[in-house]
Write a protein that holds these residues in place. Sequence first.
Motif, PDB file in Angstrom:
ATOM      1  N   ILE A   1      71.319  20.806  64.978  1.00  0.00           N
ATOM      2  CA  ILE A   1      70.911  19.758  65.921  1.00  0.00           C
ATOM      3  C   ILE A   1      71.810  19.801  67.155  1.00  0.00           C
ATOM      4  O   ILE A   1      71.332  19.704  68.292  1.00  0.00           O
ATOM      5  CB  ILE A   1      70.927  18.375  65.237  1.00  0.00           C
ATOM      6  N   GLU A   2      73.100  19.981  66.941  1.00  0.00           N
ATOM      7  CA  GLU A   2      74.042  20.089  68.061  1.00  0.00           C
ATOM      8  C   GLU A   2      73.718  21.297  68.941  1.00  0.00           C
ATOM      9  O   GLU A   2      73.693  21.193  70.172  1.00  0.00           O
ATOM     10  CB  GLU A   2      75.485  20.187  67.544  1.00  0.00           C
ATOM     11  N   VAL A   3      73.465  22.432  68.307  1.00  0.00           N
ATOM     12  CA  VAL A   3      73.135  23.654  69.050  1.00  0.00           C
ATOM     13  C   VAL A   3      71.830  23.468  69.810  1.00  0.00           C
ATOM     14  O   VAL A   3      71.727  23.834  70.990  1.00  0.00           O
ATOM     15  CB  VAL A   3      73.047  24.874  68.099  1.00  0.00           C
ATOM     16  N   LEU A   4      70.851  22.898  69.160  1.00  0.00           N
ATOM     17  CA  LEU A   4      69.547  22.676  69.797  1.00  0.00           C
ATOM     18  C   LEU A   4      69.683  21.805  71.039  1.00  0.00           C
ATOM     19  O   LEU A   4      69.102  22.103  72.089  1.00  0.00           O
ATOM     20  CB  LEU A   4      68.607  22.024  68.777  1.00  0.00           C
TER      21      LEU A   4
ATOM     22  N   ASP B   1      62.326  29.633  61.425  1.00  0.00           N
ATOM     23  CA  ASP B   1      61.292  28.609  61.216  1.00  0.00           C
ATOM     24  C   ASP B   1      61.712  27.628  60.124  1.00  0.00           C
ATOM     25  O   ASP B   1      61.482  26.420  60.242  1.00  0.00           O
ATOM     26  CB  ASP B   1      59.947  29.253  60.863  1.00  0.00           C
ATOM     27  N   ASP B   2      62.322  28.156  59.071  1.00  0.00           N
ATOM     28  CA  ASP B   2      62.820  27.293  57.997  1.00  0.00           C
ATOM     29  C   ASP B   2      63.899  26.350  58.537  1.00  0.00           C
ATOM     30  O   ASP B   2      63.905  25.150  58.242  1.00  0.00           O
ATOM     31  CB  ASP B   2      63.379  28.153  56.861  1.00  0.00           C
ATOM     32  N   LEU B   3      64.788  26.873  59.361  1.00  0.00           N
ATOM     33  CA  LEU B   3      65.837  26.049  59.962  1.00  0.00           C
ATOM     34  C   LEU B   3      65.230  24.965  60.850  1.00  0.00           C
ATOM     35  O   LEU B   3      65.613  23.794  60.773  1.00  0.00           O
ATOM     36  CB  LEU B   3      66.800  26.928  60.767  1.00  0.00           C
ATOM     37  N   LEU B   4      64.248  25.330  61.682  1.00  0.00           N
ATOM     38  CA  LEU B   4      63.586  24.339  62.537  1.00  0.00           C
ATOM     39  C   LEU B   4      62.890  23.266  61.698  1.00  0.00           C
ATOM     40  O   LEU B   4      62.917  22.085  62.046  1.00  0.00           O
ATOM     41  CB  LEU B   4      62.584  25.024  63.471  1.00  0.00           C
ATOM     42  N   ALA B   5      62.285  23.665  60.590  1.00  0.00           N
ATOM     43  CA  ALA B   5      61.635  22.688  59.703  1.00  0.00           C
ATOM     44  C   ALA B   5      62.664  21.728  59.111  1.00  0.00           C
ATOM     45  O   ALA B   5      62.412  20.517  59.020  1.00  0.00           O
ATOM     46  CB  ALA B   5      60.870  23.402  58.593  1.00  0.00           C
ATOM     47  N   GLN B   6      63.821  22.245  58.730  1.00  0.00           N
ATOM     48  CA  GLN B   6      64.876  21.394  58.178  1.00  0.00           C
ATOM     49  C   GLN B   6      65.395  20.422  59.241  1.00  0.00           C
ATOM     50  O   GLN B   6      65.658  19.255  58.951  1.00  0.00           O
ATOM     51  CB  GLN B   6      66.024  22.248  57.638  1.00  0.00           C
ATOM     52  N   VAL B   7      65.537  20.895  60.472  1.00  0.00           N
ATOM     53  CA  VAL B   7      65.969  20.025  61.574  1.00  0.00           C
ATOM     54  C   VAL B   7      64.932  18.935  61.797  1.00  0.00           C
ATOM     55  O   VAL B   7      65.273  17.760  61.973  1.00  0.00           O
ATOM     56  CB  VAL B   7      66.213  20.848  62.864  1.00  0.00           C
TER      57      VAL B   7
ATOM     58  N   GLU C   1      72.031  24.037  73.649  1.00  0.00           N
ATOM     59  CA  GLU C   1      71.597  25.349  74.128  1.00  0.00           C
ATOM     60  C   GLU C   1      70.088  25.537  74.132  1.00  0.00           C
ATOM     61  O   GLU C   1      69.609  26.581  74.572  1.00  0.00           O
ATOM     62  CB  GLU C   1      72.257  26.437  73.283  1.00  0.00           C
ATOM     63  N   GLY C   2      69.352  24.573  73.615  1.00  0.00           N
ATOM     64  CA  GLY C   2      67.909  24.719  73.564  1.00  0.00           C
ATOM     65  C   GLY C   2      67.470  25.568  72.387  1.00  0.00           C
ATOM     66  O   GLY C   2      68.293  26.151  71.669  1.00  0.00           O
ATOM     67  N   ALA C   3      66.167  25.630  72.205  1.00  0.00           N
ATOM     68  CA  ALA C   3      65.618  26.356  71.059  1.00  0.00           C
ATOM     69  C   ALA C   3      65.949  27.844  71.113  1.00  0.00           C
ATOM     70  O   ALA C   3      66.170  28.471  70.075  1.00  0.00           O
ATOM     71  CB  ALA C   3      64.114  26.144  70.988  1.00  0.00           C
TER      72      ALA C   3
ATOM     73  N   ALA D   1      67.955  16.969  71.199  1.00  0.00           N
ATOM     74  CA  ALA D   1      67.465  17.911  70.192  1.00  0.00           C
ATOM     75  C   ALA D   1      66.003  17.625  69.865  1.00  0.00           C
ATOM     76  O   ALA D   1      65.205  18.556  69.689  1.00  0.00           O
ATOM     77  CB  ALA D   1      68.336  17.833  68.934  1.00  0.00           C
ATOM     78  N   MET D   2      65.634  16.346  69.819  1.00  0.00           N
ATOM     79  CA  MET D   2      64.240  15.998  69.562  1.00  0.00           C
ATOM     80  C   MET D   2      63.343  16.512  70.688  1.00  0.00           C
ATOM     81  O   MET D   2      62.252  17.042  70.439  1.00  0.00           O
ATOM     82  CB  MET D   2      64.089  14.484  69.410  1.00  0.00           C
ATOM     83  N   LEU D   3      63.782  16.375  71.932  1.00  0.00           N
ATOM     84  CA  LEU D   3      63.003  16.909  73.055  1.00  0.00           C
ATOM     85  C   LEU D   3      62.866  18.428  72.947  1.00  0.00           C
ATOM     86  O   LEU D   3      61.790  18.981  73.204  1.00  0.00           O
ATOM     87  CB  LEU D   3      63.659  16.541  74.385  1.00  0.00           C
ATOM     88  N   GLU D   4      63.935  19.099  72.574  1.00  0.00           N
ATOM     89  CA  GLU D   4      63.871  20.549  72.405  1.00  0.00           C
ATOM     90  C   GLU D   4      62.895  20.929  71.292  1.00  0.00           C
ATOM     91  O   GLU D   4      62.150  21.903  71.422  1.00  0.00           O
ATOM     92  CB  GLU D   4      65.258  21.122  72.110  1.00  0.00           C
TER      93      GLU D   4
END
Length: 195
Positions: free
Chosen positions: A16-19, A51-57, A22-24, A105-108
């Motif tokens: 979430i911090e990275v997102l 994709d798995d990481l994005l789903a977890q986020v 630095e964006g997606a 992070a939600m916007l990203e």
Amino acid sequence: MVRNPERRAALVDAAIEVLAREGARGLTFRAVDAAAEVPGGTASNYFTSRDDLLAQVTGQIHLRIAPDPAEVAEVMAAPRNRALVADLMRWINRRVTENRTGYLAMLELRLEATRRPELRAELARVMRATFDENLSFHLENGLPGDPTAVTLMYLAMTGLMLEQLTLPGVVPAEETDGLIAALVDRTIGPEGESG
């Protein structure tokens, strides 16, 4: 290999911090490992793919930005009137500025969902469920305003959040309270009736 749930949660928080920072495009396993301060390769042991990481986020981010139930109870102790609705909207606005990272992070995630159909479907499901919960909360707590008014306030507040997170100063911070009061007055109406 037995996986540690606390480490998985720390990796998702780091993602979430990275997102947000630095964006997606910057969300890599290497960047998550560095943000979580764990050995290289750790994230790839916990997530099968990006994709798995994005789903977890997607699943975790709402827990991170959700208000504490005790805070909600404190705010809801006031009489159920337009003033309380305006206070709730201002409170939401303050929470966005206080948890800038989570909301960025939600916007990203929303932007990345425009390019990934599976993420779009999951994020749309999560966001619709959250919206339905918020609508039910409003109506079940006897707050003034019908479903249309609540939807209009949601859309207007989302726009305000976008401006404040991406281009602070376009809407001066000192004007937001007055704009929120006007929003509530115009969507609920002078007598608490939507109009």
